[in-house]
Design a protein around this motif. Structure first.
Motif, PDB file in Angstrom:
ATOM      1  N   GLN A  88       0.841  -1.192   0.000  1.00 11.24           N
ATOM      2  CA  GLN A  88       0.000   0.000   0.000  1.00 11.24           C
ATOM      3  C   GLN A  88       0.871   1.235   0.000  1.00 11.24           C
ATOM      4  O   GLN A  88       1.652   1.459   0.936  1.00 11.24           O
ATOM      5  N   GLU A 109      -4.941   2.536  -2.514  1.00  8.79           N
ATOM      6  CA  GLU A 109      -5.483   1.325  -1.920  1.00  8.79           C
ATOM      7  C   GLU A 109      -4.414   0.231  -1.899  1.00  8.79           C
ATOM      8  O   GLU A 109      -3.485   0.230  -2.714  1.00  8.79           O
ATOM      9  N   GLU A 113      -2.738  -3.160  -2.711  1.00  4.21           N
ATOM     10  CA  GLU A 113      -2.796  -3.933  -3.950  1.00  4.21           C
ATOM     11  C   GLU A 113      -1.997  -5.223  -3.821  1.00  4.21           C
ATOM     12  O   GLU A 113      -1.053  -5.337  -3.037  1.00  4.21           O
ATOM     13  N   ALA A 169       1.623  -9.757  -9.646  1.00  4.90           N
ATOM     14  CA  ALA A 169       1.020  -8.619 -10.326  1.00  4.90           C
ATOM     15  C   ALA A 169       1.868  -8.297 -11.552  1.00  4.90           C
ATOM     16  O   ALA A 169       3.089  -8.481 -11.540  1.00  4.90           O
TER      17      ALA A 169
END
Length: 124
Positions: free
Chosen positions: A39, A44, A46, A61
């Motif tokens: 974060q 937000e 993630e 990711a």
């Protein structure tokens, strides 16, 4: 239950590396899927990476793929995140989390237990 404590954060120049660790209490660590989230200020939290209990499934990711590597040592009840080629946009508080359902997930809501986080700052 499992308690999680992260370590290894710090300040590093862009292009450098850091290795985060997450120490887990309890003998049931091997039953949990584990994940890393982050974060950044004003943003937000993630997803970063996750691994199932025997690391049969791992995932990342897109923003960290090819630079970060998640690993776990079930004997030492430790989760790690090797971060290479760090960028200023990687600056964030990093959290490890445990999923008692032991399935791969990138969703926060699937994780039952969270650590307190460790700060990573990448300077340009």
């Amino acid at each position: 239950q499992v308690q999680l404590v992260e370590s290894g954060g710090g300040v590093v120049q862009a292009g450098g590396s850091l290795r985060l660790s997450c120490a887990a209490s309890g003998r049931t660590f091997s039953r949990y899927a584990m994940g890393w989230f982050r974060q950044a200020p004003g943003k937000e939290r993630e997803f970063v990476a996750a691994a199932t209990s025997l690391s049969v499934t791992t995932g990342y990711a897109d923003s960290v793929k090819g630079r970060f590597t998640i690993s776990r040592d079930n004997n030492k009840t430790t989760l790690s995140l090797q971060m290479n080629k760090l960028k200023p946009e990687d600056t964030a508080a990093y959290y490890c989390a445990a999923n008692s359902g032991n399935y791969y997930s990138s969703r926060e809501r699937d994780y039952d237990f969270w650590g307190q986080g460790t700060q990573v700052t990448v300077s340009s």
